[in-house]
Write an enzyme that holds these catalytic residues in place. Sequence first.
Site, PDB file in Angstrom:
ATOM      1  N   CYS A 167       0.824  -1.214   0.000  1.00 31.91           N
ATOM      2  CA  CYS A 167       0.000   0.000   0.000  1.00 31.91           C
ATOM      3  C   CYS A 167       0.855   1.259   0.000  1.00 31.91           C
ATOM      4  O   CYS A 167       0.347   2.349  -0.270  1.00 31.91           O
ATOM      5  CB  CYS A 167      -0.957   0.022   1.186  1.00 31.91           C
ATOM      6  SG  CYS A 167      -0.113   0.094   2.775  1.00 31.91           S
TER       7      CYS A 167
ATOM      8  N   ASP B 274       2.227   2.726   2.574  1.00 35.99           N
ATOM      9  CA  ASP B 274       2.119   3.525   3.793  1.00 35.99           C
ATOM     10  C   ASP B 274       3.389   3.409   4.635  1.00 35.99           C
ATOM     11  O   ASP B 274       4.039   2.355   4.664  1.00 35.99           O
ATOM     12  CB  ASP B 274       0.908   3.075   4.627  1.00 35.99           C
ATOM     13  CG  ASP B 274      -0.396   3.441   3.939  1.00 35.99           C
ATOM     14  OD1 ASP B 274      -0.325   4.062   2.861  1.00 35.99           O
ATOM     15  OD2 ASP B 274      -1.466   3.119   4.473  1.00 35.99           O
TER      16      ASP B 274
ATOM     17  N   CYS C  17      -2.577  -2.814   8.683  1.00 41.44           N
ATOM     18  CA  CYS C  17      -2.247  -1.482   9.222  1.00 41.44           C
ATOM     19  C   CYS C  17      -1.834  -1.614  10.686  1.00 41.44           C
ATOM     20  O   CYS C  17      -0.920  -0.924  11.149  1.00 41.44           O
ATOM     21  CB  CYS C  17      -3.446  -0.542   9.103  1.00 41.44           C
ATOM     22  SG  CYS C  17      -4.294  -0.609   7.508  1.00 41.44           S
TER      23      CYS C  17
ATOM     24  N   CYS D   1      -3.020   5.411   5.570  1.00 37.60           N
ATOM     25  CA  CYS D   1      -4.482   5.394   5.611  1.00 37.60           C
ATOM     26  C   CYS D   1      -5.001   5.721   7.015  1.00 37.60           C
ATOM     27  O   CYS D   1      -4.232   5.754   7.982  1.00 37.60           O
ATOM     28  CB  CYS D   1      -4.983   4.026   5.170  1.00 37.60           C
ATOM     29  SG  CYS D   1      -4.710   2.756   6.424  1.00 37.60           S
TER      30      CYS D   1
HETATM   31 FE1  FES Z   1      -1.656  -0.024   4.249  1.00 37.72          FE
HETATM   32 FE2  FES Z   1      -3.370   1.013   5.956  1.00 37.72          FE
HETATM   33  S1  FES Z   1      -3.765   0.497   3.871  1.00 37.72           S
HETATM   34  S2  FES Z   1      -1.288   0.661   6.264  1.00 37.72           S
END
Ligand code: FES
Length: 144
Positions: free
Chosen positions: A43, A45, A112, A68
């Site tokens: 993702c 992040d 996450c 996110c």
């Molecule tokens: Fe990857 Fe939240 S979508 S950390």
Amino acid sequence: MTWTIKKMGFTYSEKVMDHFANPRNVGEIENADGIGEVGNSKCGDIMKMYLKIDGDTITDVKFKTFGCGAAIATSSMATELIKGKSIDNALNLTNKAVMEALDGLPPVKVHCSVLAEEAIKSALSDYYRKQGIDPEPMVGKIED
Ligand code: FES
């Protein structure tokens, strides 16, 4: 479990939305004793965690998360769960405990919370390294 708020097709608990909207312990710590940064390659992040440690106690913790809403909420909750606690306590904090404290996460957002657990462990690894101690026996292998 309270599942109340629907956002972007996911249903989040009130606690998740609260920690997302009003995250606790956001920021950096100057001269932190341990800094950890982890990311999720899928993702994209990124989560950065700063620790201030006195003796065996985590006296302060702050985070910066570029990610996110669930990543922000899990970072925030994770900092609350370790602030003022012992290093051992922080080492034993699991992503499951963070999720439970938030009244759960949608299945696609479980990773996450894994990021939050890893960020704390990465910061503790850095702390041990700065003390001249090999972190792996205590913390395990961290990809950082
Ligand atoms: Fe990857 Fe939240 S979508 S950390």
